[in-house]
Write a protein that holds these residues in place. Structure first.
Motif, PDB file in Angstrom:
ATOM      1  N   ALA B 259       0.866  -1.184   0.000  1.00 33.87           N
ATOM      2  CA  ALA B 259       0.000   0.000   0.000  1.00 33.87           C
ATOM      3  C   ALA B 259       0.899   1.229   0.000  1.00 33.87           C
ATOM      4  O   ALA B 259       2.049   1.154   0.432  1.00 33.87           O
ATOM      5  CB  ALA B 259      -0.903  -0.003   1.234  1.00 33.87           C
ATOM      6  N   GLU B 260       0.372   2.325  -0.466  1.00 34.61           N
ATOM      7  CA  GLU B 260       1.224   3.514  -0.590  1.00 34.61           C
ATOM      8  C   GLU B 260       0.547   4.793  -0.128  1.00 34.61           C
ATOM      9  O   GLU B 260      -0.674   4.936  -0.194  1.00 34.61           O
ATOM     10  CB  GLU B 260       1.666   3.689  -2.055  1.00 34.61           C
ATOM     11  CG  GLU B 260       2.635   2.606  -2.492  1.00 34.61           C
ATOM     12  CD  GLU B 260       3.004   2.653  -3.967  1.00 34.61           C
ATOM     13  OE1 GLU B 260       3.909   1.897  -4.363  1.00 34.61           O
ATOM     14  OE2 GLU B 260       2.380   3.449  -4.712  1.00 34.61           O
ATOM     15  N   VAL B 261       1.383   5.712   0.306  1.00 29.81           N
ATOM     16  CA  VAL B 261       1.010   7.122   0.459  1.00 29.81           C
ATOM     17  C   VAL B 261       1.806   7.845  -0.632  1.00 29.81           C
ATOM     18  O   VAL B 261       3.021   8.030  -0.493  1.00 29.81           O
ATOM     19  CB  VAL B 261       1.404   7.670   1.843  1.00 29.81           C
ATOM     20  CG1 VAL B 261       0.974   9.130   1.972  1.00 29.81           C
ATOM     21  CG2 VAL B 261       0.829   6.811   2.958  1.00 29.81           C
ATOM     22  N   PRO B 262       1.166   8.201  -1.739  1.00 24.49           N
ATOM     23  CA  PRO B 262       1.932   8.776  -2.853  1.00 24.49           C
ATOM     24  C   PRO B 262       2.546  10.118  -2.459  1.00 24.49           C
ATOM     25  O   PRO B 262       1.909  10.955  -1.819  1.00 24.49           O
ATOM     26  CB  PRO B 262       0.872   8.967  -3.943  1.00 24.49           C
ATOM     27  CG  PRO B 262      -0.284   8.108  -3.548  1.00 24.49           C
ATOM     28  CD  PRO B 262      -0.272   8.106  -2.051  1.00 24.49           C
ATOM     29  N   ASP B 305      -2.486  11.395   6.877  1.00 19.42           N
ATOM     30  CA  ASP B 305      -3.574  12.238   7.359  1.00 19.42           C
ATOM     31  C   ASP B 305      -3.126  13.672   7.633  1.00 19.42           C
ATOM     32  O   ASP B 305      -3.950  14.585   7.698  1.00 19.42           O
ATOM     33  CB  ASP B 305      -4.187  11.638   8.635  1.00 19.42           C
ATOM     34  CG  ASP B 305      -4.945  10.340   8.359  1.00 19.42           C
ATOM     35  OD1 ASP B 305      -5.161  10.016   7.174  1.00 19.42           O
ATOM     36  OD2 ASP B 305      -5.313   9.643   9.335  1.00 19.42           O
ATOM     37  N   ALA B 306      -1.819  13.865   7.779  1.00 24.40           N
ATOM     38  CA  ALA B 306      -1.304  15.206   8.086  1.00 24.40           C
ATOM     39  C   ALA B 306      -1.014  15.996   6.804  1.00 24.40           C
ATOM     40  O   ALA B 306      -0.571  17.141   6.869  1.00 24.40           O
ATOM     41  CB  ALA B 306      -0.035  15.089   8.936  1.00 24.40           C
ATOM     42  N   GLY B 307      -1.239  15.415   5.637  1.00 16.04           N
ATOM     43  CA  GLY B 307      -0.970  16.112   4.379  1.00 16.04           C
ATOM     44  C   GLY B 307       0.034  15.339   3.544  1.00 16.04           C
ATOM     45  O   GLY B 307       0.854  14.594   4.090  1.00 16.04           O
ATOM     46  N   GLN B 308      -0.019  15.518   2.246  1.00 12.79           N
ATOM     47  CA  GLN B 308       0.808  14.713   1.349  1.00 12.79           C
ATOM     48  C   GLN B 308       2.305  14.919   1.633  1.00 12.79           C
ATOM     49  O   GLN B 308       2.793  16.043   1.658  1.00 12.79           O
ATOM     50  CB  GLN B 308       0.516  15.075  -0.111  1.00 12.79           C
ATOM     51  CG  GLN B 308       1.211  14.131  -1.093  1.00 12.79           C
ATOM     52  CD  GLN B 308       0.836  14.421  -2.537  1.00 12.79           C
ATOM     53  OE1 GLN B 308       0.558  15.555  -2.905  1.00 12.79           O
ATOM     54  NE2 GLN B 308       0.834  13.384  -3.357  1.00 12.79           N
ATOM     55  N   PRO B 309       3.038  13.828   1.839  1.00 10.82           N
ATOM     56  CA  PRO B 309       4.487  13.963   2.053  1.00 10.82           C
ATOM     57  C   PRO B 309       5.211  14.214   0.725  1.00 10.82           C
ATOM     58  O   PRO B 309       4.640  14.010  -0.350  1.00 10.82           O
ATOM     59  CB  PRO B 309       4.878  12.593   2.630  1.00 10.82           C
ATOM     60  CG  PRO B 309       3.882  11.643   2.046  1.00 10.82           C
ATOM     61  CD  PRO B 309       2.594  12.414   1.915  1.00 10.82           C
ATOM     62  N   ARG B 310       6.447  14.639   0.816  1.00 14.24           N
ATOM     63  CA  ARG B 310       7.229  14.856  -0.418  1.00 14.24           C
ATOM     64  C   ARG B 310       7.486  13.516  -1.127  1.00 14.24           C
ATOM     65  O   ARG B 310       7.296  13.372  -2.318  1.00 14.24           O
ATOM     66  CB  ARG B 310       8.558  15.526  -0.064  1.00 14.24           C
ATOM     67  CG  ARG B 310       9.408  15.770  -1.306  1.00 14.24           C
ATOM     68  CD  ARG B 310      10.738  16.459  -1.005  1.00 14.24           C
ATOM     69  NE  ARG B 310      11.525  16.513  -2.228  1.00 14.24           N
ATOM     70  CZ  ARG B 310      12.843  16.421  -2.299  1.00 14.24           C
ATOM     71  NH1 ARG B 310      13.554  16.309  -1.183  1.00 14.24           N
ATOM     72  NH2 ARG B 310      13.467  16.471  -3.458  1.00 14.24           N
ATOM     73  N   ARG B 311       7.936  12.542  -0.331  1.00 15.38           N
ATOM     74  CA  ARG B 311       8.290  11.240  -0.925  1.00 15.38           C
ATOM     75  C   ARG B 311       7.168  10.234  -0.735  1.00 15.38           C
ATOM     76  O   ARG B 311       6.451  10.247   0.278  1.00 15.38           O
ATOM     77  CB  ARG B 311       9.566  10.685  -0.285  1.00 15.38           C
ATOM     78  CG  ARG B 311      10.799  11.503  -0.582  1.00 15.38           C
ATOM     79  CD  ARG B 311      12.064  10.890  -0.013  1.00 15.38           C
ATOM     80  NE  ARG B 311      13.217  11.687  -0.425  1.00 15.38           N
ATOM     81  CZ  ARG B 311      13.596  12.804   0.174  1.00 15.38           C
ATOM     82  NH1 ARG B 311      12.958  13.242   1.238  1.00 15.38           N
ATOM     83  NH2 ARG B 311      14.631  13.485  -0.296  1.00 15.38           N
ATOM     84  N   ILE B 313       5.583   7.013   0.482  1.00 16.73           N
ATOM     85  CA  ILE B 313       5.813   6.011   1.534  1.00 16.73           C
ATOM     86  C   ILE B 313       5.171   4.711   1.058  1.00 16.73           C
ATOM     87  O   ILE B 313       3.982   4.683   0.732  1.00 16.73           O
ATOM     88  CB  ILE B 313       5.191   6.463   2.870  1.00 16.73           C
ATOM     89  CG1 ILE B 313       5.874   7.762   3.358  1.00 16.73           C
ATOM     90  CG2 ILE B 313       5.322   5.341   3.914  1.00 16.73           C
ATOM     91  CD1 ILE B 313       5.157   8.409   4.524  1.00 16.73           C
ATOM     92  N   ARG B 314       5.965   3.673   0.967  1.00 22.20           N
ATOM     93  CA  ARG B 314       5.440   2.378   0.536  1.00 22.20           C
ATOM     94  C   ARG B 314       5.455   1.419   1.725  1.00 22.20           C
ATOM     95  O   ARG B 314       6.497   1.211   2.347  1.00 22.20           O
ATOM     96  CB  ARG B 314       6.260   1.809  -0.612  1.00 22.20           C
ATOM     97  CG  ARG B 314       5.728   0.467  -1.090  1.00 22.20           C
ATOM     98  CD  ARG B 314       6.515  -0.066  -2.271  1.00 22.20           C
ATOM     99  NE  ARG B 314       6.257   0.713  -3.481  1.00 22.20           N
ATOM    100  CZ  ARG B 314       7.012   0.648  -4.581  1.00 22.20           C
ATOM    101  NH1 ARG B 314       8.085  -0.145  -4.599  1.00 22.20           N
ATOM    102  NH2 ARG B 314       6.715   1.372  -5.642  1.00 22.20           N
TER     103      ARG B 314
END
Lengths: 460, 460
Positions: B259-262, B305-311, B313-314
């Protein structure tokens, strides 16, 4: 436990400074007591019995080997009148025991059959689980409401130093299966009567009322019981498969092994010290009760080696305690006419004695005072409850013989009780030595008391 | 653990007062970290996976159900690109497993087959025991000297905070069976690789060298190993009966759930956070490794949940770790061409993180400094060993990707590791929350670092 050893030693050394009561302790008693803090015999007996016999379920060939071992050992130690007093025993043995949740979340569960449990067919049974948070909740279930169901009864037993919650919560095991059977249940599972968090279920006996057919009855390990509760809390119907194939194998032999230190004054009566030789079958029974046999026997040997006592000390390694106190009953029936002047049993592990309860007649107060004074330097204070004895001497005490309960610390007892985990590595040798010191002091005081010791007032 | 909670909270509150390094922690990182000390998500994932799936041996239908559960859960949590990446797996399953001492002291022993163990006939085998105090002693046995015998290998593993003795003493399990097989043994028993005193044997994989036929291989529980040692010390020949019927069931499916956080800047690379979804079959695998999945996933969700990160996260919930790191290998083969800038795995229980090790290129020192500063208020100090990753990310790190090891307290880890006792009740929720705070802080620092993060120097 070096810290505790130092503390016991410090207390022992400080004893001459304790006023009033301590002054009543004869030098000989104090010397015998303090020498016992280095005892090696209790541990050697415990190690030998658990290693060379292992588990010794009442009525089985293993218990028979244990009796032969006991006779050899007690004879070799120099005791007199070493003998086996056999009695017949209806014997029950464990079979297969497996369980699994079929739905909604398939997975295995760990459990063990309760003594006297009925059996499922070899292929097992399947049924829906009905949950009860307590024995009282089970009692409140309408008659017939459990027909074809698998009852699951939990409880809230917690850890205490005196282990007193066993009486209260143990009813789930002792009586729960009979209640569930009367209400038509196909089987019953209980949360193990214990205080640990290991996947080792607690065995133990149950009984079905006259005329009620035994149903399959088993204890889940505590983590498995909690898992089943979580599954049930999800709110979907929960189906289990249960396979338990214990069986009654008919009447076999059990027996009580007895040894004595003969007293110089046979008319002064017998001091009875007991333990039980049988164990549940899941473990080698180090805490329950090889340790008790080690402790009482080591203490009796110390008294014997110090010179003949006034009163005969009789050691009872009872058979078939776990499955219904059959050895204790057989002993009482055979020996009730003899003059017992005191009875005590060690059957609560091997952790330190912290309290002494007694039940002597008022005339024996000087003996009791000397006993209390002799124990105080070991960190043992007098309690206020009347002594009722371990299971195997309870009939003797109930009949009026004075009792002495050297209460052991039970804080971790119900982590181990009747589980596969009751093995030699659980013995704390320093605490076991404190037990031997306490029993040695007790025997030195009571067996040699110059006073006559009479029966308790029956009203006590 | 209320005491510890207070202590963590006090440390967290005190962080503005810590000079130098703490000043480098961006407010946002500190806020995310401290909020995570109240995390409920990691425990909820751990509770859900262990309750609704239970044990999940690699390649089995239970692991398949676990993957389906994981896909549902990760999708419901709002992650992107949630998917299963399947791979084939030669699958081994447990059968019957019993052992008993036949002579000189008949009694049962508790054990469990090692992964890849050969099988005995269904009726079992009998043989004389040959004792070795260590792996080195086994190695020194003459070739052929074990023909028809049952080797029994002990060891002296002790409890450490970093768990580092697993590498040293684990060789008994990993390589001992192969050595015994080459020397002609009929079977091998080992003392469980663990530090507890319970009748719960420790499972785990073993391997037989190419061309060597697998023999039956099992781990005795530690109390049973000690019992067998005591029996052997009596000096008489010791005969055992052993029945182990595990079997290979051919090639099945395993899979990695991802799963990812793009990230907002795809060119900045991927931060890989891993755990493993499979467990050994004896328990529900709460410590090993449902907790790890809970911890890394809870932290990633907090960042999302805190906002889109730069990188990007997989999250990798690897399959088939226990039986040979097959999921980690499959992941590496499929994804090695992608730009990973950091990799970390949580796979050592759920007790507190006490040390952080890293392996970044020197140019990334400002990132590492901020990471250390962000962790210090949680009681986590920098170690001196290079990070090598948990098993499933070790190939990624070995290939040059910077690694981050958030080292957990392993003091009790090898009491539970691979035993039936690895169940939900062992999770300390406050310590688990400290883990989530550490992982959240790590992701906040690394995923959002404005600096470029390059590969390590291969010589590092």
């Amino acid at each position: 436990m070096t810290e505790m050893h130092r503390w016991i030693a410090a207390l022992a050394l400080a004893s001459p400074l304790i006023p009033a009561t301590a002054q009543q302790v004869p030098d000989r008693v104090g010397q015998l007591r303090d020498a016992a803090l280095d005892d090696q015999v209790a541990y050697a007996i415990t190690e030998g019995l658990t290693t060379e016999i292992g588990p010794r379920l009442a009525g089985t060939e293993a218990e028979e080997r244990a009796r032969a071992w006991a006779l050899r050992r007690l004879t070799a130690m120099g005791f007199s009148n070493v003998r086996n007093e056999p009695f017949p025993l209806k014997t029950w043995v464990r079979g297969e025991e497996t369980a699994e949740i079929l739905a909604p979340f398939p997975q295995p569960l760990r459990l063990t059959a309760l003594g006297n449990s009925g059996a499922t067919p070899a292929r097992g049974i399947e049924g829906e689980v009905v949950y009860f948070a307590s024995y009282d909740a089970l009692l409140a279930a309408p008659d017939g409401s459990l027909k074809g169901k698998i009852a699951f009864v939990s409880h809230a037993m917690t850890r205490t130093q005196d282990g007193s919650q066993y009486g209260t919560y143990g009813v789930v095991r002792r009586a729960g299966p009979g209640v569930a059977a009367k209400k038509g249940a196909a089987a019953i599972l209980i949360r193990s009567i214990g205080t640990d968090s290991h996947r080792n279920p607690h065995a133990g006996g149950t009984n079905f009322p006259e005329g009620v057919t035994a149903i399959p009855a088993a204890a889940l390990s505590i983590p498995d019981a909690e898992q089943l509760e979580r599954v049930i809390e999800r709110g979907q119907p929960v189906r289990l498969k249960l396979t338990l194939t214990p069986r009654a194998i008919g009447t076999r032999q059990s027996g009580n092994v007895i040894a004595e230190v003969p007293g110089s004054d046979p008319a002064a009566g017998i001091v009875l010290v007991a333990c039980h030789l049988d164990s549940w079958d899941l473990a080698t029974g180090a805490f329950d009760d090889a340790a008790g046999c080690g402790i009482v026997t080591a203490a009796a040997k110390r008294i014997m080696d110090a010179g003949q006592p006034r009163r005969t000390i009789r050691i009872l390694w009872a058979g078939a305690e776990e499955v219904g106190i059959f050895g204790g009953r057989a002993y009482f029936e055979k020996h009730k006419a003899e003059r017992h002047v005191a009875a005590a049993e060690s059957d609560f592990g091997a952790d330190r004695v912290w309290r002494v309860d007694t039940s002597f007649a008022p005339a024996a107060k000087p003996v009791v005072d000397r006993l209390k004074a002799a124990l105080l330097p070991l960190g043992i204070a007098a309690g206020s409850a009347p002594a009722t004895g371990g299971a195997d001497v309870s009939a003797v005490i109930a009949a009026g013989t004075p009792g002495i309960d050297l209460q052991q610390d039970g804080t971790r007892y119900f982590d181990l009780h009747h589980t596969p985990d009751d093995t030699l590595d659980k013995i704390d040798r320093v605490q076991m030595q404190q037990n031997v010191a306490a029993w040695t002091a007790m025997l030195a005081v009571v067996a040699d008391a110059p006073e006559e010791i009479g029966m308790r007032n029956a009203a006590n």
